[in-house]
Design a protein around this motif. Structure first.
Motif, PDB file in Angstrom:
ATOM      1  N   ARG A 120       0.825  -1.219   0.000  1.00 57.73           N
ATOM      2  CA  ARG A 120       0.000   0.000   0.000  1.00 57.73           C
ATOM      3  C   ARG A 120       0.855   1.263   0.000  1.00 57.73           C
ATOM      4  NH1 ARG A 120      -5.870   0.157   1.811  1.00 57.73           N
ATOM      5  NH2 ARG A 120      -6.569  -1.777   0.906  1.00 57.73           N
ATOM      6  N   VAL A 121       1.741   1.297  -0.962  1.00 56.09           N
ATOM      7  CA  VAL A 121       2.551   2.497  -1.162  1.00 56.09           C
ATOM      8  C   VAL A 121       2.274   2.988  -2.587  1.00 56.09           C
ATOM      9  CG1 VAL A 121       4.903   3.410  -1.369  1.00 56.09           C
ATOM     10  CG2 VAL A 121       4.338   1.813   0.481  1.00 56.09           C
ATOM     11  N   ALA A 122       1.888   4.253  -2.691  1.00 57.44           N
ATOM     12  CA  ALA A 122       1.571   4.855  -3.985  1.00 57.44           C
ATOM     13  C   ALA A 122       2.555   5.984  -4.263  1.00 57.44           C
ATOM     14  CB  ALA A 122       0.145   5.403  -3.981  1.00 57.44           C
ATOM     15  N   VAL A 123       3.131   5.961  -5.469  1.00 59.99           N
ATOM     16  CA  VAL A 123       4.161   6.937  -5.804  1.00 59.99           C
ATOM     17  C   VAL A 123       3.710   7.777  -7.008  1.00 59.99           C
ATOM     18  CG1 VAL A 123       6.589   7.251  -6.454  1.00 59.99           C
ATOM     19  CG2 VAL A 123       5.903   5.261  -5.056  1.00 59.99           C
ATOM     20  N   PHE A 124       3.902   9.081  -6.875  1.00 59.33           N
ATOM     21  CA  PHE A 124       3.650  10.000  -7.978  1.00 59.33           C
ATOM     22  C   PHE A 124       4.941  10.742  -8.293  1.00 59.33           C
ATOM     23  CE2 PHE A 124      -0.284   9.538  -5.638  1.00 59.33           C
ATOM     24  CZ  PHE A 124      -1.267   9.433  -6.618  1.00 59.33           C
ATOM     25  N   VAL A 125       5.277  10.801  -9.563  1.00 57.24           N
ATOM     26  CA  VAL A 125       6.391  11.652  -9.983  1.00 57.24           C
ATOM     27  C   VAL A 125       5.748  12.830 -10.719  1.00 57.24           C
ATOM     28  CG1 VAL A 125       8.547  11.802 -11.274  1.00 57.24           C
ATOM     29  CG2 VAL A 125       7.897   9.638 -10.182  1.00 57.24           C
ATOM     30  N   ASP A 126       5.693  13.954 -10.037  1.00 56.07           N
ATOM     31  CA  ASP A 126       4.934  15.090 -10.547  1.00 56.07           C
ATOM     32  C   ASP A 126       5.761  15.994 -11.452  1.00 56.07           C
ATOM     33  OD1 ASP A 126       2.694  14.288  -9.162  1.00 56.07           O
ATOM     34  OD2 ASP A 126       3.061  15.597  -7.442  1.00 56.07           O
ATOM     35  N   GLY A 127       5.164  16.408 -12.531  1.00 51.31           N
ATOM     36  CA  GLY A 127       5.798  17.371 -13.429  1.00 51.31           C
ATOM     37  C   GLY A 127       5.883  18.732 -12.758  1.00 51.31           C
ATOM     38  N   CYS A 128       7.027  19.387 -12.923  1.00 50.24           N
ATOM     39  CA  CYS A 128       7.268  20.666 -12.234  1.00 50.24           C
ATOM     40  C   CYS A 128       6.267  21.736 -12.655  1.00 50.24           C
ATOM     41  CB  CYS A 128       8.686  21.135 -12.497  1.00 50.24           C
ATOM     42  SG  CYS A 128       9.927  20.085 -11.740  1.00 50.24           S
ATOM     43  N   PHE A 129       5.947  21.801 -13.918  1.00 56.03           N
ATOM     44  CA  PHE A 129       5.015  22.830 -14.376  1.00 56.03           C
ATOM     45  C   PHE A 129       3.584  22.515 -13.956  1.00 56.03           C
ATOM     46  CE2 PHE A 129       1.992  24.391 -17.581  1.00 56.03           C
ATOM     47  CZ  PHE A 129       2.183  25.748 -17.422  1.00 56.03           C
ATOM     48  N   TRP A 130       3.151  21.323 -14.246  1.00 58.63           N
ATOM     49  CA  TRP A 130       1.745  20.958 -14.019  1.00 58.63           C
ATOM     50  C   TRP A 130       1.361  20.929 -12.548  1.00 58.63           C
ATOM     51  CZ3 TRP A 130      -1.293  21.408 -17.943  1.00 58.63           C
ATOM     52  CH2 TRP A 130      -0.762  21.253 -19.235  1.00 58.63           C
TER      53      TRP A 130
END
Ligand SMILES: [Zn+2]
Length: 145
Positions: free
Chosen positions: A49-59
């Motif tokens: 139960r680990v969720a990872v997001f790699v978020d775009g710097c602009f968005w």
């Protein structure tokens, strides 16, 4: 031709390949259904139960590179604000459903992100071990007999 918006982004793919090479197994964009919404994190460790997001710097408005857009601010300003608000709502929904959420920025070193993910996985494994120990029926030791 419509472009698939869910193609591997560079940083996200690098984090995945590092985790994979370290022997970690996960699902990509696996749907997680919470009471509030359907969420598709970039990297999903279902059992831990680990969720990872790699978020775009602009968005997602990274504090380092997420500058105010110079053009068409009336359009971009509210749109990006909504993105950020949605990110926080997603975090809350996942946490409420018992998930550990990791948010990384696309500008971070993929190795650093992978390290952070592995620390979260270790923490979850430790929690699970404690939970199992507490749930297990107590065995009477010879001293108690
Ligand atoms: Zn950034």
């Amino acid at each position: 031709m419509r472009r698939n918006r869910r193609v591997d982004s560079g940083p996200e793919a690098r984090v995945r390949s590092i985790l994979h090479s370290r022997g970690r197994r996960f699902r990509k964009h696996a749907p997680i259904r919470t009471d509030e919404r359907l969420i598709r994190p970039d990297i999903v460790f279902t059992r831990a139960r680990v969720a990872v997001f790699v978020d775009g710097c602009f968005w997602h408005r990274c504090p380092v590179h997420g500058n105010e857009p110079r053009l068409n601010t009336a359009y971009w300003g509210p749109k990006l604000e909504r993105n950020v608000a949605r990110d926080r709502a997603v975090d809350a929904a996942l946490a409420g459903a018992g998930w550990t959420v990791i948010r990384a920025w696309e500008h971070e070193q993929p190795e650093t992100v992978a390290d952070r993910v592995e620390r979260a996985l270790s923490a979850r494994a430790a929690q699970a071990a404690v939970a199992r120990a507490l749930a297990a029926p107590r065995r009477a030791s010879s001293a108690e007999i």
